[in-house]
Design an enzyme around this catalytic site. Structure first.
Site, mmCIF file in Angstrom:
data_model
loop_
_atom_site.group_PDB
_atom_site.id
_atom_site.type_symbol
_atom_site.label_atom_id
_atom_site.label_comp_id
_atom_site.label_asym_id
_atom_site.label_seq_id
_atom_site.Cartn_x
_atom_site.Cartn_y
_atom_site.Cartn_z
ATOM 1 C CB THR A 12 4.334 5.769 6.693
ATOM 2 O OG1 THR A 12 3.487 6.860 6.772
ATOM 3 C CG2 THR A 12 5.713 6.230 6.747
ATOM 4 C CB ALA A 167 2.535 4.945 -4.319
ATOM 5 C CB THR A 173 3.165 3.307 0.122
ATOM 6 O OG1 THR A 173 3.998 2.782 1.149
ATOM 7 C CG2 THR A 173 3.740 4.620 -0.369
#
Length: 182
Positions: A12, A167, A173
């Site tokens: 996360t 990301a 992520t």
């Protein structure tokens, strides 16, 4: 203490930014179990206390939900006073035998404050108004600091851009991004 053979649910990136009297908090949606992605669109941001606060979590999902529930109880008990509720939750988290075993972190923002509550009982209020937790937090934090310093982007846009950067770098992520604002 973690069991050495138990797969860890992790992954996360959660980041929050205060700017111009507004706060935004966002996260990606990836959840992994060990080395496997098990869900792409996990919702890790919650609106609390009649929409005045936003909370995000990193770590074991069930543990984080338990902590969010406790935090909401503290908010109600202390009439929405963010700092007091955070300190009381951290105190309980540190001293309660059951809570001590929970593996999660919380990032909480209001339009005036940004806090991190850690499993070690720390309540951290960063000086720059940026909170970041999770596996991609340092990438998102670096991006957010640079965007705060060199652009006029809104809190919401800084959060989104920071998560996009994380990301691109962090394998835990993804770019299924949710951003909320208060």
């Amino acid at each position: 203490m973690k069991h050495p053979k138990r797969p860890v649910i992790r992954s996360t990136t959660v980041i929050g930014v205060l700017r111009d009297g507004k706060a935004a908090l966002g996260s990606d949606g990836q959840m992994t179990l060990g080395n496997t992605v098990v869900k792409h669109s996990t919702r890790k941001i919650r609106s609390l206390y009649q929409g005045r606060l936003l909370a995000g979590f990193a770590g074991a999902t069930a543990d984080a939900i338990t902590l969010l529930d406790r935090f909401e109880e503290k908010l109600e008990a202390y009439n929405g006073k963010l700092e007091r509720a955070a300190v009381e939750l951290a105190r309980d988290w540190r001293t309660d035998k059951y809570l001590r075993r929970l593996e999660a972190m919380l990032a909480i923002v209001s339009s005036e404050r940004a806090l991190i509550i850690s499993g070690t009982g720390d309540v951290i209020e960063p000086e720059d108004g940026i909170v970041a937790i999770g596996s991609g937090s340092m990438y998102a934090l670096a991006a957010a600091r640079s965007l705060m310093k060199h652009t006029g982007l809104s809190a919401r846009d800084i959060v989104r851009e920071s998560l996009e950067t994380a990301a691109e770098i962090c394998i835990y992520t993804n770019n299924h991004i949710v951003v909320e604002e208060v």
